[in-house]
Design an enzyme around this catalytic site. Structure first.
Site, PDB file in Angstrom:
ATOM      1  N   ASP A  67       0.769   1.773  11.304  1.00 10.79           N
ATOM      2  CA  ASP A  67      -0.553   2.442  10.611  1.00 10.79           C
ATOM      3  C   ASP A  67      -0.771   3.000  11.562  1.00 10.79           C
ATOM      4  O   ASP A  67      -1.005   2.513  12.787  1.00 10.79           O
ATOM      5  CB  ASP A  67      -1.521   1.740   9.413  1.00 10.79           C
ATOM      6  CG  ASP A  67      -1.394   0.398   9.350  1.00 10.79           C
ATOM      7  OD1 ASP A  67      -1.710   0.150  10.071  1.00 10.79           O
ATOM      8  OD2 ASP A  67      -2.021   0.263   8.387  1.00 10.79           O
ATOM      9  N   ASP A 136      -8.541  -5.717  -0.859  1.00  6.35           N
ATOM     10  CA  ASP A 136      -8.020  -5.057  -2.157  1.00  6.35           C
ATOM     11  C   ASP A 136      -7.211  -4.571  -2.678  1.00  6.35           C
ATOM     12  O   ASP A 136      -6.329  -3.865  -2.792  1.00  6.35           O
ATOM     13  CB  ASP A 136      -8.578  -3.578  -2.095  1.00  6.35           C
ATOM     14  CG  ASP A 136      -8.550  -2.686  -0.554  1.00  6.35           C
ATOM     15  OD1 ASP A 136      -7.590  -3.646  -0.188  1.00  6.35           O
ATOM     16  OD2 ASP A 136      -8.515  -1.674  -0.487  1.00  6.35           O
ATOM     17  N   HIS A 138      -3.888  -3.457  -0.665  1.00 10.94           N
ATOM     18  CA  HIS A 138      -3.194  -2.813   0.409  1.00 10.94           C
ATOM     19  C   HIS A 138      -2.367  -3.689   1.826  1.00 10.94           C
ATOM     20  O   HIS A 138      -2.566  -4.365   1.410  1.00 10.94           O
ATOM     21  CB  HIS A 138      -4.208  -1.619   1.024  1.00 10.94           C
ATOM     22  CG  HIS A 138      -5.239  -2.434   2.125  1.00 10.94           C
ATOM     23  ND1 HIS A 138      -6.625  -2.368   3.065  1.00 10.94           N
ATOM     24  CD2 HIS A 138      -4.518  -2.873   3.410  1.00 10.94           C
ATOM     25  CE1 HIS A 138      -6.848  -2.726   3.670  1.00 10.94           C
ATOM     26  NE2 HIS A 138      -5.503  -3.257   4.514  1.00 10.94           N
ATOM     27  N   GLU A 143      -4.195   1.933  -0.182  1.00  8.19           N
ATOM     28  CA  GLU A 143      -5.185   1.624  -0.865  1.00  8.19           C
ATOM     29  C   GLU A 143      -5.400   1.779  -2.332  1.00  8.19           C
ATOM     30  O   GLU A 143      -4.270   2.787  -2.815  1.00  8.19           O
ATOM     31  CB  GLU A 143      -6.716   2.354  -0.436  1.00  8.19           C
ATOM     32  CG  GLU A 143      -6.348   2.759   1.218  1.00  8.19           C
ATOM     33  CD  GLU A 143      -7.580   1.063   1.071  1.00  8.19           C
ATOM     34  OE1 GLU A 143      -7.408   0.692   0.960  1.00  8.19           O
ATOM     35  OE2 GLU A 143      -8.079   1.295   2.340  1.00  8.19           O
TER      36      GLU A 143
HETATM   37  C1  F6R Z   1      -2.766  -3.393   9.942  1.00  2.00           C
HETATM   38  C2  F6R Z   1      -2.254  -2.960   8.419  1.00  2.00           C
HETATM   39  C3  F6R Z   1      -3.601  -3.697   6.989  1.00  2.00           C
HETATM   40  C4  F6R Z   1      -3.014  -5.033   7.289  1.00  2.00           C
HETATM   41  C5  F6R Z   1      -4.167  -6.175   6.657  1.00  2.00           C
HETATM   42  C6  F6R Z   1      -4.342  -7.823   6.041  1.00  2.00           C
HETATM   43  O1  F6R Z   1      -0.961  -3.006  10.641  1.00  2.00           O
HETATM   44  O2  F6R Z   1      -1.715  -2.441   8.619  1.00  2.00           O
HETATM   45  O3  F6R Z   1      -2.620  -3.628   6.129  1.00  2.00           O
HETATM   46  O4  F6R Z   1      -2.055  -5.971   7.418  1.00  2.00           O
HETATM   47  O5  F6R Z   1      -5.071  -5.594   6.020  1.00  2.00           O
HETATM   48  O6  F6R Z   1      -5.310  -7.282   7.662  1.00  2.00           O
HETATM   49  P1  F6R Z   1      -5.505  -9.341   7.869  1.00  2.00           P
HETATM   50  O7  F6R Z   1      -4.552  -9.658   8.074  1.00  2.00           O
HETATM   51  O8  F6R Z   1      -6.829  -8.895   9.199  1.00  2.00           O
HETATM   52  O9  F6R Z   1      -6.662  -9.378   7.110  1.00  2.00           O
END
Ligand code: F6R
Length: 242
Positions: A67, A136, A138, A143
């Site tokens: 992403d 959440d 995701h 989301e």
């Molecule tokens: C990152 C991504 C997000 C993260 C998620 C967890 O490319 O796609 O889905 O993997 O937000 O982020 P952290 O590891 O910072 O808790």
């Protein structure tokens, strides 16, 4: 699903890096789906270390990131393009032509997302997809409520994600509201999935994702239906799951 217990963050990073390393050794021209965020940083550090010791060669590896924020130029330290180069790509011998990221500066969302889907197909799909999970639920930037049958698309970030990601920005208003992300369908097409989860604050969502119903309200719950998921998590994140 295979669950691998890690004692702490360092242990998690090493165990997950071992899985990626095995993939690269077994298939030198493999396609790795990569993620940003805090959780994978230790994994990238470990892979760089093994590369420096001569144990890993990324010459023929293809990387495809999950992403990217919409509207951040590649030289913005908060862009995922910058993060991936700074944290990982600049320190290994991956061929720049094999690095694939979404172009968050392309205002034509439809074109950009179709280009990405086509690129994934042309590379023969993803061998191993690294994922983190949001508070959440995701995965990528899919989301709660995201349809399960979407490939790459443009999303509006939820308040929960904006709140969680503001730590990377000077102020909350600076967090972009839109992002391009591989969809759940694209993620589910990866041949193998490696989910890494660290810390007590993820325990609740991890339990919902794997012990609750499969529902778009918890995007990560779709992983229950994937036939090759490895979860590497520390004790704090795992304690409500076991
Ligand atoms: C990152 C991504 C997000 C993260 C998620 C967890 O490319 O796609 O889905 O993997 O937000 O982020 P952290 O590891 O910072 O808790």
């Amino acid at each position: 699903m295979k669950i691998i217990h890690a004692k702490n963050y360092n242990d998690l990073s090493r165990k997950a890096a071992n899985i990626i390393s095995a993939q690269v050794i077994m298939k030198q021209n493999c396609v790795l789906g990569l993620a940003t965020g805090s959780t994978p940083v230790g994994i990238y550090r470990q892979l760089i270390d093994w590369y420096n010791k001569g144990d890993l060669d990324f010459t023929n590896v293809v990387s495809i990131n999950l992403d990217e924020y919409v509207g951040l130029p590649v030289n913005s330290p908060q862009s995922y393009h910058y993060f991936m180069h700074d944290t990982f790509f600049n320190h290994i011998n991956i061929n720049p032509e094999n690095i694939h990221l979404l172009d968050g500066m392309n205002p034509d969302a439809v074109y950009e997302c179709r280009r990405y889907d086509q690129m994934i197909n042309e590379n023969g799909g993803i061998d191993l997809q690294l994922l983190g999970i949001g508070l959440d639920g995701h995965i990528g930037f899919n989301e709660p409520g995201a349809a399960f049958d979407l490939e790459t698309h443009c999303v509006r970030l939820t308040e929960s994600t904006i709140e969680a990601n503001k730590r990377f920005f000077k102020k909350q208003e600076d967090v972009p509201r839109l992002a391009y992300t591989m969809g759940i369908k694209s993620i589910m097409q990866a041949r193998k999935i490696l989910l890494v989860v660290n810390g007590e604050n993820k325990a609740d969502i991890l339990r919902k994702a794997f012990l609750g119903p499969v529902t778009p309200e918890v995007p990560a719950s779709i992983l229950q239906l994937h036939n090759s998921v490895t979860l590497v998590a520390d004790e704090a994140a795992l304690h409500t799951l076991l």
